[in-house]
Design a protein around this motif. Structure first.
Motif, PDB file in Angstrom:
ATOM      1  N   PHE A  81       0.824  -1.211   0.000  1.00  0.00           N
ATOM      2  CA  PHE A  81       0.000   0.000   0.000  1.00  0.00           C
ATOM      3  C   PHE A  81       0.857   1.261   0.000  1.00  0.00           C
ATOM      4  N   LEU A  82       1.860   1.313   0.893  1.00  0.00           N
ATOM      5  CA  LEU A  82       2.722   2.496   0.965  1.00  0.00           C
ATOM      6  C   LEU A  82       3.484   2.729  -0.335  1.00  0.00           C
ATOM      7  N   HIS A  83       3.972   1.644  -0.921  1.00  0.00           N
ATOM      8  CA  HIS A  83       4.754   1.829  -2.141  1.00  0.00           C
ATOM      9  C   HIS A  83       3.879   2.291  -3.307  1.00  0.00           C
ATOM     10  N   VAL A  84       2.677   1.754  -3.400  1.00  0.00           N
ATOM     11  CA  VAL A  84       1.773   2.195  -4.470  1.00  0.00           C
ATOM     12  C   VAL A  84       1.337   3.641  -4.233  1.00  0.00           C
ATOM     13  N   TRP A  85       1.115   3.987  -2.976  1.00  0.00           N
ATOM     14  CA  TRP A  85       0.618   5.323  -2.643  1.00  0.00           C
ATOM     15  C   TRP A  85       1.696   6.394  -2.747  1.00  0.00           C
ATOM     16  N   ARG A  86       2.881   6.145  -2.166  1.00  0.00           N
ATOM     17  CA  ARG A  86       3.900   7.188  -2.077  1.00  0.00           C
ATOM     18  C   ARG A  86       5.062   7.054  -3.060  1.00  0.00           C
ATOM     19  N   ARG A  87       5.313   5.844  -3.558  1.00  0.00           N
ATOM     20  CA  ARG A  87       6.454   5.593  -4.468  1.00  0.00           C
ATOM     21  C   ARG A  87       7.780   6.041  -3.856  1.00  0.00           C
ATOM     22  N   LEU A  91      10.903   5.150   2.588  1.00  0.00           N
ATOM     23  CA  LEU A  91       9.756   5.214   3.487  1.00  0.00           C
ATOM     24  C   LEU A  91       9.085   3.847   3.592  1.00  0.00           C
ATOM     25  N   THR A  92       8.905   3.189   2.467  1.00  0.00           N
ATOM     26  CA  THR A  92       8.270   1.878   2.435  1.00  0.00           C
ATOM     27  C   THR A  92       9.054   0.865   3.251  1.00  0.00           C
ATOM     28  N   ILE A  93      10.360   0.808   3.045  1.00  0.00           N
ATOM     29  CA  ILE A  93      11.203  -0.149   3.765  1.00  0.00           C
ATOM     30  C   ILE A  93      11.205   0.160   5.259  1.00  0.00           C
ATOM     31  N   ALA A  94      11.379   1.421   5.617  1.00  0.00           N
ATOM     32  CA  ALA A  94      11.458   1.794   7.030  1.00  0.00           C
ATOM     33  C   ALA A  94      10.151   1.503   7.765  1.00  0.00           C
ATOM     34  N   VAL A  95       9.044   1.944   7.224  1.00  0.00           N
ATOM     35  CA  VAL A  95       7.759   1.773   7.907  1.00  0.00           C
ATOM     36  C   VAL A  95       7.395   0.301   8.019  1.00  0.00           C
TER      37      VAL A  95
END
Length: 109
Positions: A81-87, A91-95
């Motif tokens: 979800f984070l990767h699709v939303w924010r690219r 951020l994706t890896i950390a969260v």
């Protein structure tokens, strides 16, 4: 290991790392087109590496006894979800990593 041996070991490892990083730029300079096989690898290897990492990440997941693989599933859904939303890869890896550690160590003890 003596200090001299330690310093030599670090220097050899450093030289090997630098050589492998810059070797591609030496072999394939910017003004020269790389061979078709190298171009093919540059397009297919990233997806293959991601696939390998996904398989490696889920290989030891136990789905039948509690917690039924829920920490892995929840962290993976948040990651997607984070990767699709924010690219934003960092951020994706950390969260998702922080969420997974929180779930494993606090929620699903």
């Amino acid at each position: 290991m003596s200090n001299t041996q330690l310093i030599l070991t670090i220097l050899i490892i450093m030289a090997g790392t630098v050589l492998t990083r810059f070797l591609a730029f030496i072999i394939f300079p910017p003004h020269k087109t790389p061979p078709k096989f190298i171009q093919y690898l540059s397009h297919t290897l990233p997806a293959a590496v991601i696939g390998l990492l996904v398989v490696y990440s889920f290989k030891d997941t136990i789905i039948f006894p509690y917690p039924y693989g829920l920490p892995e599933i929840i962290a993976s859904v948040v990651l997607i979800f984070l990767h699709v939303w924010r690219r934003n890869t960092m951020l994706t890896i950390a969260v998702s990593t922080i969420l997974y550690m929180f779930l494993v160590q606090i929620v699903f003890i």
